[in-house]
Design an enzyme around this catalytic site. Sequence first.
Site, short mmCIF file in Angstrom:
data_model
loop_
_atom_site.label_atom_id
_atom_site.label_comp_id
_atom_site.label_asym_id
_atom_site.label_seq_id
_atom_site.Cartn_x
_atom_site.Cartn_y
_atom_site.Cartn_z
N TYR A 37 0.92 -1.07 -0.13
CA TYR A 37 0.15 0.06 0.06
C TYR A 37 0.85 1.42 -0.26
O TYR A 37 1.88 1.22 -0.65
CB TYR A 37 -1.09 -0.10 1.26
CG TYR A 37 -2.14 0.99 1.18
CD1 TYR A 37 -2.96 0.93 0.00
CD2 TYR A 37 -2.54 1.71 2.06
CE1 TYR A 37 -3.99 1.78 0.05
CE2 TYR A 37 -3.51 2.63 2.08
CZ TYR A 37 -4.30 2.59 0.73
OH TYR A 37 -5.32 3.64 0.71
N LYS A 92 -20.51 -20.03 -8.11
CA LYS A 92 -20.08 -19.90 -9.59
C LYS A 92 -18.55 -19.63 -9.33
O LYS A 92 -17.78 -19.98 -10.08
CB LYS A 92 -20.92 -18.73 -10.25
CG LYS A 92 -20.49 -18.83 -11.82
CD LYS A 92 -21.47 -19.90 -12.62
CE LYS A 92 -21.02 -19.86 -14.00
NZ LYS A 92 -22.05 -20.63 -14.57
#
Length: 748
Positions: A37, A92
């Site tokens: 970050y 899925k």
Amino acid sequence: MGLDEDALDYHREDPPGKIEISTTKPTNTQRDLSLAYSPGVAAPCERIASNPDDAYQYTAKGNLVGVVSNGSAVLGLGDIGAQASKPVMEGKGVLFKRFADIDVFDIELDQSDAEDIVTSVSAMEPTFGGINLEDIKAPECFVIENRLREEMDIPVFHDDQHGTAIISGAALLNAADISGKDLEDVEVVFSGAGASAIASARFYVSLGVRKENITMCDSSGPITPGREDVNEYKQEFARETDADDLADAMAGADVFVGLSVGGIVSEEMVASMADDPIIFAMANPDPEIGYDEAKSARDDTVIMATGRSDYPNMVNNVLGFPFIFRGALDVRATDINEEMKVAAAEALADLARQDVPDAVVKAYGDQPLQFGSEYIIPKPLDPRVLFEVAPAVADAAMETGVARESVDLEEYRERLEARLGKSREMMRVVLNKAKSDPKRVALAEGDNEKMIRAAYQLQEEGIAEPVLLGDRGTIEGTVGGLGLDFDPEIVDPDEGDHDAYADRLHELRKRKGVTRSEAGELVAKDSNYLGSVMVEEGDADALLTGLTHHYPSALKPPLQVIGTAPDADYVAGVYMLTFKNRVVFAADTTVNQDPSKEVLAEVAEHTADLARRFNVDPRVAMLSYSNFGSVDTEGTRKVRDAAKSLRENPEVDFPVDGEMQADTAVVEDILSGTYDFAELEEAANVLIFPNLEAGNIGYKLLQRLGGADAIGPMLVGMDEPVHVLQRGDEVKDIVNLAGVAVVDAQEE
């Protein structure tokens, strides 16, 4: 508890749902966080700002698919809304990850207007490498997919349409071949005119079915040009016909495709179809006609497929979308076009014609899986689907100009295999070496079905030149029964003159009490002795045995006939254990019960040599329950002395140390911290156990509880390449060990 209650518990268990986000880079230190970050993240941001394509290099975009739905047409549930569809979309995502190692964000949109959905999804293009549309009702699904394909520069695929089309299309290719029908001539009747039916009909035309031979029926009957109650998508398949209903339409038809509701087709309707009919009854959970009813309606061959797992030939979309996206993502395709879909179907059809791995057969209850009317499409758990379908899709993308990157297909297949586990990656190194110069490998127990199937694969893939030792009639009958295009080399003890082998065996063992008559009997009745003498005489380069024998009894003949190498006094069994990002060789796991320090040292050298055949630089740890003298017993001293003798041997060219505990050997922080004097600068990758008991227990615990894949046992120290299988090994184990034997023979 019933299925519903079990499913609720499954989804509710903490943490709720089925997916999570995990990191792929270290985050253990302040330095790590500053790279992940602020402030380090600014560097890739600036690169991407200058060149948006760099997002594929510096972010997860290239392996990230958005699964998008509004929940308006969830299979079996209908319009349940966006929020209620989330468990399906998470599921899925599970399938994408499980079968093709693709990451997913599921996106549930509380929108019903097609234009709103197009606007929302197209705005997310910077996030994803591809979009999988799911459970959106017709006709809006057609509009949404078409618009997104036009507006977005990444693959967009509506699985409800194309998944069923591709998988059933693969089944149709094989069913037509088996029944002797030409796709150009078949009459096809559809029951159902929704998204999946229309997409399937379009796709069948791409495969060779003539559009004018397709009759599509909805709940009101056949779709004809004169009907005014059908939308533009149904009108695409309007056809003049005298049929008044589905029963009339099915009379004389070659193929029935059901994508409607259960129980609407009778046995009489099946009986009215053409000879050897093809019936795809794919309504879920209840097909248009039951499997048993359809079969009993005719005396000829009825090729039947359903959407259910409890009958043969399940049309399951998971055979398609993960692998299609894998291939599309890996060449950075801008679209999933018709050629890519056809390539996927043809690859699936071809895979169904190949020998099925034992692991797949076991996963489906040991039911016979062999190309024919009961097996026209592969099973979803067949790992080969990944590296057959994805390369076919990638190749089609490159051929049709929608790929932004090119891949070498052979190298790409190897990369895909590596996604299935480190063991496949490591074995590919050896198998490629074997293919460069195949050797003759004698397969004892050659009339065993697994040995025959392994021999077929070895020859088909160019890994070895297999020689089956066994009864010719049994072998040829099995080859025919399996439908293998294979004319194997067979050495039948009952055929020809094997006196020379008997003479040689007698010469080698006459001072061990073996008479000439006994030698002749051993050669004639025991393929382990026959194969051993063949290798010793140079008529074969290597021997595999042990599939149906107890390990010591299988090892005895080659030890008596071939013996150890000139630089070896002992043999040992080694397992290669592969984890996600690590490989470890463990010895001795099968032979020496209570080795001396001399045996331990020699086993270490042999195992280090074996590691190098897999392109692994060996770092050897001599294991004990003591760390560098912390416990002084006879057992720890022999390990310590073995390690010392290796370190003092000028011919030993690998780092080795011990005695040490197992965690010391494999945890780098312990080595570099507590024991910074150790000869090993990195964690060990060759583990020498102090005795057979520890070795056997250790490798099995790592395999069963540690999740390691185990390849072996590989026999080291023999004068010629010999490997003894474990009883009940699978065909892939035989193929792998044969590959190792070939590489051994190449070095000989």
